[in-house]
Scaffold this active site. Structure first.
Site, PDB file in Angstrom:
ATOM      1  N   ASP A 267      -0.635   4.407   0.801  1.00 47.96           N
ATOM      2  CA  ASP A 267      -1.199   5.462   1.652  1.00 47.96           C
ATOM      3  C   ASP A 267      -0.437   5.442   2.972  1.00 47.96           C
ATOM      4  OD1 ASP A 267      -2.429   2.913   2.192  1.00 47.96           O
ATOM      5  OD2 ASP A 267      -3.865   3.944   3.491  1.00 47.96           O
TER       6      ASP A 267
ATOM      7  N   GLU B 250      -5.122   1.291   3.037  1.00 48.66           N
ATOM      8  CA  GLU B 250      -4.768   0.315   4.064  1.00 48.66           C
ATOM      9  C   GLU B 250      -4.845   0.896   5.474  1.00 48.66           C
ATOM     10  OE1 GLU B 250      -2.515  -2.236   6.767  1.00 48.66           O
ATOM     11  OE2 GLU B 250      -2.057  -0.155   6.307  1.00 48.66           O
TER      12      GLU B 250
ATOM     13  N   HIS C 109       0.841  -1.205   0.000  1.00 42.00           N
ATOM     14  CA  HIS C 109       0.000   0.000   0.000  1.00 42.00           C
ATOM     15  C   HIS C 109       0.873   1.251   0.000  1.00 42.00           C
ATOM     16  CE1 HIS C 109       0.481   1.214   4.290  1.00 42.00           C
ATOM     17  NE2 HIS C 109       0.662  -0.081   4.493  1.00 42.00           N
TER      18      HIS C 109
ATOM     19  N   HIS D 108       3.648   4.463  12.311  1.00 43.55           N
ATOM     20  CA  HIS D 108       2.512   5.183  12.908  1.00 43.55           C
ATOM     21  C   HIS D 108       2.968   6.204  13.955  1.00 43.55           C
ATOM     22  CE1 HIS D 108      -0.761   2.011  11.775  1.00 43.55           C
ATOM     23  NE2 HIS D 108       0.256   1.977  10.948  1.00 43.55           N
TER      24      HIS D 108
ATOM     25  N   ASP E 214       4.402  -5.944   4.433  1.00 41.81           N
ATOM     26  CA  ASP E 214       3.870  -4.819   5.194  1.00 41.81           C
ATOM     27  C   ASP E 214       4.026  -5.069   6.693  1.00 41.81           C
ATOM     28  OD1 ASP E 214       2.611  -2.448   5.753  1.00 41.81           O
ATOM     29  OD2 ASP E 214       0.600  -3.243   5.518  1.00 41.81           O
TER      30      ASP E 214
END
Lengths: 469, 469
Positions: free
Chosen positions: A96, A161, A94, A436, A190
Site C-alpha cells: 500500500d 502499513e 507492504h 511520503h 522498509d
C-alpha cells in the site's frame, strides 16, 4: 548468478515495478479500496505464477469514523521451499502507499513510473514496492538459472502499513504456530540508507503518542463577548505545553535513557553522513546540533518531543474570533532504550497534571496515551548481521554503515515479541527517495543492485550455522 | 399608538419574521448566495410596498480563496420622509445570518420559525432579522394609524455583516454626501440586553487580530525520522505564546487603558447582572473574576487576549506523526479606550520578536495584524441617549441599564468616522438569545415590546432640540 541481472531480466524488473506503481493502492483513502484489493491480488498472482504456495489471508474489516465497516485488504503469504535442512527466512513488506496527487507538486504523474536520469519516479516506488519486488526478483533469479534456493523463503505482504497495519498483529499471532512456526529469521526492507553508502539498520525508536485535552465552557464562545470573563482552555493548554528551553522537562524521561557508550560514539563517528546535504534536504540553515555524532544520536537514540497540532481550535485560513471550548493537543515522545511506555505514560500524565494544577484553572485536563510503541534494537554482532555485512561487501565492495531509524516500525516489535525470532532490517532505498513526499523515487541503481544484494544475502544466510538462532 | 400592537398587527409581525427566517441567508456559504440575494430583494420589496424610496445598491464582488469572484449582496437603502424641519434618523441592520444545520444540535429546523413557550426559535431571529423588522414595524405602526412619522426614517440594511461587512465601508463613504448628507443620528440594534432589564449600549471594544507565523523546514517532516534534529516551528510558536500567568505581558498594553473612575465603578455596581446565570449559560464553575464590577469591567473596558487556534499544524481527529513546517497562531487583543491599534501592532510585534530572539531559533517569525478595529464609546448624557432612556421608561416603566458590548461592531466606528454623526445602540435582543449558537431565538415579548420601544423612540427623538447634534 548476478550476471542474470542484465538485459531481459532487468526489463522484467522494470516492467513489474511499472505495473505495481500504476495501481493506486492508497490505504488511507476508502474510495481507493478496490485498487488496494487489486494490488493484493496482483501480488498474490505474481507469487503463484512463480510456483509459491500462496494464501490471501482474510484479516476482517475496519470500522470507519462514520460507523460503517470496510473490508481490510487481505494479507498475502507465500512459501518457496520447505526443506527442513535449510534455514527459513520470512520477508515482510507492504504494497500500500501514501496518498499522492499530481497537483500536490509532483513533476510527473505519481502513478505512471517515469525514468528521469536513472531515477524511477512514482508513488510507492521506494516505499515499499521496489524493495518487495527486489525480494521477489531475488527468488526469480535463482529460478531463472534453475538454481535451488539456498534457504526457504517466505513472504508476508500487507496492504495497511501506511495507516497502522490494521489487523496484522492479530494475523501474526493467529499464525504463530502454523505459517511462522518454521521461520528462523525475519527480514524487513522498509527503510532507507543514510547516504550513498549501503546500510544495515539495527534499531528503531518507539513512540508514545498523547492527547492532552483541556475542556472549559460547554460550547465555543465569541471572544469579543466573553473574552476577559472566562478562563480560556487554549490559554491553559498553551501554558502547560509552553517551554522556553525546547528540552524535555518531564522528570524521569532523560534519566531512563541508556547512556551513550564510547564504542557507540565511535561507530557514529565513522558513519557516512553529510550535514550540509541533510540541511539542504529539509531546507533549514541550522540544526539542533552542529556535529554529526550529536545529531545522529538525537535522531536515533535519544527521546524527542514533537507537538503535532491542536484539535478543536480554529485551524482554517482567515480570522475567526472564537474562544474554543475544548482543545486537544497532540504530541508524541519517541522512545529509546531503556524507556518504558507504561512508565512514560505515568511520567507525562503526572507532569502535565502538576503543571496544570499550578494554574488553578477551573477547566478540566485529560491526558491519554493513544499509542505506546516500544523501541527495537538488534545485536549488530548477530550472525544475521554478519551475513548482511558479507552480502553488502560482495555486491558493493564496501562495508555497510550500521544505522538506526528515528521513526517507529512497530511490526518489528510484533515479530520479535510473537515469534521470538531475530530480525534484520536491510534497506535498499536511497537517502533522498522522498518517502511520503512529492516526487518519491527509487533509483535504477538501488533497485537492481538491491536485488543483487538480496540474492547474495540469501546465500550468506544459508551459511549461518544451524545452532545460532 | 401602542394599542396597534395587538391582534392583526402582531400577526403581521410574526408572519414577516417567519418569512424572513425561512430564507437561508447565510453569507459565509457561497452556495447560499442566491438565497442571500433573494433576502435582499425581499427586504427591498417590503420597504417599497410601504411607500419608501428604495434602492438596491450594487457594492461589487468579493474574491474567493480560489480566485473566483462572486457578486456581493446589494445593500438596501430606504427613505421614509424628507421633511427638512424634522430630524432624520438612519437605522442600520443586517439580514444575513450565521450558518445553521439541524444536525449541529438544533431542537427545531433552524429555518422554520418555531414558537415554543413564547420563544421564537430560528437562525437569525435575534441576530438581526427581528430587530430590523421591529424598526420596519415601527414605521408601519405610524402608517397603520395614518399618523405622520415624527422624524424622517432611513434604512441601511446589508447582507454581509456575519462575514465582515464586505463592501459596506466603501458604500457609506461613496454616499456620504448624498444618502447620508441629511442624516442626524445613526441607530444600531445589532446587540442584546444584559439581563431581563432593557438596556442601552454606549460602547464596544475594538479588536486587533494577529497572525504569528513561524516557518522552518521547507516542507512538513516525519516526526520519527527528523524529530531531535530540527528546531520545530511548533515548539517555537508555543514557546512564544505560552505564559503561565494568563495575563497580558506585552509592555505598554495595560498602561494605555483609561483608568476606571469611581463614577463608572458605581454605574457597574447598579447594573442588573446575575453571575450565576452567566456561569450556567456558558457552563463553567468559575469565572476570571468573582465579583460583578470586576467581571463587567473585564468584559467591556479592559483588553483581553484570546488565542483562537493554529493554522498549518495537525488539527484533525486521530494521530499523525508530523513536524509541521509552517505554523500560524491566530490571536486577538480586544481594544478599549485609550488603546491605539497602530501602537498595539508595534507593541505586540516588538514583544513577540524580542521573546523569539531569546530562543536563538533558525526559524523565521512573521507577525502581521490583519484587523485593527478601534473601540467605540458614546456619551451617555447625549440627547440621543436621554431620548432612549425616556422611551425605555415609557414602554417598560423602568430605567434602562447602560451597558457596553465586549465584542466589536466596526460599522459603528465607520459611521462615526465617515458621517461625523452621533450613534446610539438600542438593543431589543434577550441576554439568552444564543446568537451564533444552536437554538437561537427571539422572545415574542422582546420582539413586540421592542417594536413599541422603537415607536416610542422615534417620538422621543423628534423632541430633541435641533441645535443639539
Amino acid at each position: 548468478i548476478y550476471n542474470c541481472m542484465e538485459g531481459d531480466f532487468i526489463y522484467v524488473c522494470m516492467y513489474a515495478l511499472r505495473e505495481w506503481v500504476a495501481i493506486e493502492s492508497d490505504s488511507s483513502n476508502v474510495l481507493k479500496r478496490p485498487d488496494l484489493h487489486r494490488m493484493m491480488e496482483t501480488t498474490a498472482q505474481k507469487l503463484r505464477l512463480m510456483g509459491g504456495t500462496v494464501e490471501l489471508v482474510d484479516i476482517g474489516e475496519q470500522e470507519l469514523p462514520n460507523g460503517q465497516t470496510l473490508a481490510l485488504p487481505k494479507v498475502v503469504t507465500a512459501t518457496f521451499g520447505t526443506d527442513p535442512n535449510k534455514h527459513t527466512v520470512c520477508v515482510y513488506g507492504h504494497v500500500d502507499v501514501q496518498p499522492a496527487k499530481l497537483e500536490d507538486g509532483w513533476a510527473t504523474d505519481p502513478y505512471n513510473l517515469t525514468d528521469i536520469n536513472g531515477n524511477l519516479y512514482g508513488r510507492g516506488a521506494s516505499d515499499n514496492k521496489a524493495p518487495v519486488l527486489a525480494w521477489i526478483h531475488a527468488v526469480e533469479a535463482y529460478q531463472a538459472l534453475s538454481m535451488e534456493l539456498p534457504v526457504n523463503v517466505k513472504f508476508v505482504i500487507e496492504g495497511m502499513e501506511e495507516t497502522g497495519s490494521n489487523g496484522l498483529d492479530a494475523m501474526i499471532l493467529a499464525q504463530r504456530d502454523t505459517f511462522f512456526s518454521d521461520v528462523d529469521y525475519i527480514i524487513i526492507s522498509d527503510c532507507g540508507w543514510l547516504s550513498r553508502r549501503p546500510a544495515l539498520t539495527y534499531g528503531t525508536r518507539g513512540n508514545c503518542y498523547f492527547f492532552a485535552e483541556v475542556e472549559g465552557p460547554k460550547q465555543d464562545l465569541h471572544s469579543g463577548v466573553y473574552g476577559g470573563t472566562v478562563i480560556e482552555p487554549m490559554t491553559d493548554l498553551i501554558g502547560i505545553l509552553g517551554d522556553p528551553s525546547g528540552k524535555i522537562l518531564i522528570p524521569g524521561i532523560r534519566e531512563a535513557v541508556a547512556p551513550l557508550s564510547d564504542e557507540e560514539w565511535k561507530m557514529y563517528q565513522d558513519i557516512q553522513f553529510d550535514m550540509d546535504s541533510y540541511k539542504n534536504k529539509i531546507g533549514v540553515t541550522q540544526l539542533m546540533y552542529s556535529n554529526k555524532v550529536d545529531l545522529l544520536a538525537h535522531m536515533w537514540r535519544y527521546p524527542t518531543v514533537s507537538v503535532h497540532g491542536i484539535e478543536g481550535a480554529f485551524s482554517d485560513s482567515g480570522s475567526k474570533t472564537v474562544i474554543p471550548a475544548k482543545v486537544t493537543a497532540k504530541f508524541s515522545i519517541r522512545q529509546v532504550p531503556n524507556m518504558d511506555p507504561a512508565m512514560v505514560k505515568k511520567q507525562v500524565t503526572d507532569y502535565l497534571h502538576s503543571v496544570f494544577a499550578k494554574r488553578k484553572s477551573p477547566n478540566k485536563l485529560k491526558v491519554t496515551m493513544v499509542i505506546g510503541a516500544k523501541p527495537w534494537l538488534a545485536d549488530t554482532q548477530h550472525p544475521l548481521y554478519e551475513a548482511g555485512k558479507a552480502a553488502v561487501k560482495r555486491v558493493f565492495d564496501m562495508d555497510p554503515d550500521l544505522i538506526r531509524e528515528g521513526g517507529t516500525i512497530p511490526i518489528a516489535r510484533t515479530f520479535q515479541d510473537v515469534t521470538g525470532k531475530s530480525i534484520i532490517m536491510m534497506p535498499i532505498g536511497g537517502f533522498d527517495d522522498g518517502l511520503h513526499s512529492q516526487n518519491e523515487k527509487m533509483s535504477r541503481y538501488n533497485y537492481i543492485e538491491g536485488t543483487k544484494l538480496f540474492i547474495a544475502y540469501l546465500n550468506e544466510v544459508s551459511q549461518i550455522k544451524k545452532t545460532s538462532v
